[in-house]
Enzyme design. Structure first.
Site, short mmCIF file in Angstrom:
data_model
loop_
_atom_site.label_atom_id
_atom_site.label_comp_id
_atom_site.label_asym_id
_atom_site.label_seq_id
_atom_site.Cartn_x
_atom_site.Cartn_y
_atom_site.Cartn_z
N GLY A 1 5.94 7.67 0.95
CA GLY A 1 6.91 6.71 1.75
C GLY A 1 7.29 7.77 3.06
O GLY A 1 7.75 7.20 4.09
N HIS B 1 2.21 1.27 2.83
CA HIS B 1 3.57 1.03 2.94
C HIS B 1 4.32 0.36 4.21
O HIS B 1 3.35 -0.01 5.05
CB HIS B 1 4.10 2.66 3.52
CG HIS B 1 3.97 3.64 2.41
ND1 HIS B 1 4.88 3.94 1.51
CD2 HIS B 1 2.60 4.28 2.02
CE1 HIS B 1 4.47 5.01 0.67
NE2 HIS B 1 3.42 5.15 0.85
N1 LIG Z 1 4.27 3.92 -5.86
C1 LIG Z 1 3.11 4.34 -5.15
C2 LIG Z 1 2.47 5.74 -5.80
C3 LIG Z 1 3.69 6.87 -5.66
C4 LIG Z 1 4.12 7.20 -4.49
C5 LIG Z 1 5.26 8.08 -4.56
N2 LIG Z 1 6.09 8.60 -5.56
C6 LIG Z 1 5.06 9.71 -3.64
O1 LIG Z 1 5.58 10.42 -3.71
O2 LIG Z 1 4.24 9.27 -2.66
C7 LIG Z 1 2.04 3.35 -4.98
O3 LIG Z 1 2.17 2.69 -5.74
O4 LIG Z 1 1.36 3.50 -3.96
#
Ligand SMILES: N[C@H](CCC[C@H](N)C(=O)O)C(=O)O
Length: 283
Positions: A229, A168
């Site tokens: 996030g 992140h």
């Molecule tokens: N797109 C994120 C995975 C899903 C994370 C998100 N949907 C959550 O609730 O943490 C990645 O590629 O690291």
């Protein structure tokens, strides 16, 4: 081949959830991508797969595929849906379970009010663990945090980098509604200093106990909520001296709550987990 699935969401971050214990689920990235397509498939931000554990003392293995078909390390909103799914399907009789993912073990707990709280494990704060290439950059010290100048879209933004198992990059903005998420999000997601790409967070600090957050997710685009996030944003905000745990996180799709006791401590993510419908699809 027929595939049974359950459509779920956590604060509007939506999922296809699949029991791979009682059905054979060996799909290619292209097949996952087609299932997650909102026109030609079922449609979802991510696909969550329930498997038997590999590690002793763990209840399930939890695999996550973004809607671009790529497998990733962690999904916080998905962890809540996962816990609701295995309980509703009778795969677990316990309110608290231990679940292994590509990058560590997490522990969701079903609450009496229908929400789910997840011990997401401790954040990784070393840029190399995110991974983020900070070579040659002058980081800006802000409280306990070092945030990094990132030239994107012809301007320089300062991002905190945090891993919740997945990467992140969080920046503070004055107003999430006018933040350039659609243009700057993809530019940060694919920035060369993030060798595994990155989820790009845009956080507006309302007060020390409340933020608004938008996330342009790696491999999925902007979602209505991002659990990891939210964890990363609150960790960054606490380290920057802007927030006090626990913090209410207002996403476009709903409200999450994040608590963190400090370095080495786990991050707790609380929020909804909703079943929308059951289905079966020919693949
Ligand atoms: N797109 C994120 C995975 C899903 C994370 C998100 N949907 C959550 O609730 O943490 C990645 O590629 O690291």
């Amino acid at each position: 081949m027929k595939l049974k699935f359950t459509k779920m969401h956590g604060a509007g971050n939506d999922f296809i959830v699949v029991d791979a214990i009682h059905q054979d689920v060996s799909l290619t990235a292209e097949q996952w991508r087609k299932l997650a397509d909102r026109r030609f498939g079922i449609g979802a931000d991510q696909i969550l797969v329930v498997e038997r554990p590999v590690t002793e003392g763990v209840d399930f293995r939890y695999r996550i595929f973004n809607n671009d078909g790529g497998e990733v390390e962690q999904c916080g909103n998905g962890a809540r849906a996962f816990a609701r799914f295995v309980s509703d399907k009778g795969l677990s009789k316990e309110s608290s379970i231990r679940v292994e993912t590509m990058k560590g073990i997490i522990a969701p707990r079903l609450e009496l009010d229908g929400s789910v709280t997840v011990d997401m494990g401790a954040p990784r704060l070393d840029p190399a663990e995110v991974p983020f290439d900070s070579a040659g950059l002058d980081g800006r010290i802000e409280g306990e945090d070092t945030n990094w100048p990132l030239p994107v879209d012809g301007k320089t933004v300062f991002v905190s980098v945090v891993s919740m198992g997945n990467p992140h990059a969080v920046q503070v903005v004055d107003d999430v509604d006018t933040a350039p998420v659609e243009t700057m999000g993809p530019a940060i997601e694919t920035h060369p200093r993030f060798p595994k790409k990155v989820n790009a967070g845009f956080m507006q600090v309302v007060d020390r106990k409340h933020v608004k957050l938008r996330v342009f997710e790696r491999g999925a685009g902007e979602t209505l909520a991002c659990g990891t996030g939210a964890c990363a944003a609150v960790v960054a905000g606490i380290r920057r001296g802007l927030l006090d745990s626990p913090v209410r996180v207002s996403a476009r799709g709903g409200e999450l709550s994040i608590a963190w006791g400090g370095p080495g401590e786990p991050v707790y993510l609380s929020g909804p987990a909703v079943t929308v419908f059951e289905g079966e699809v020919e693949i």
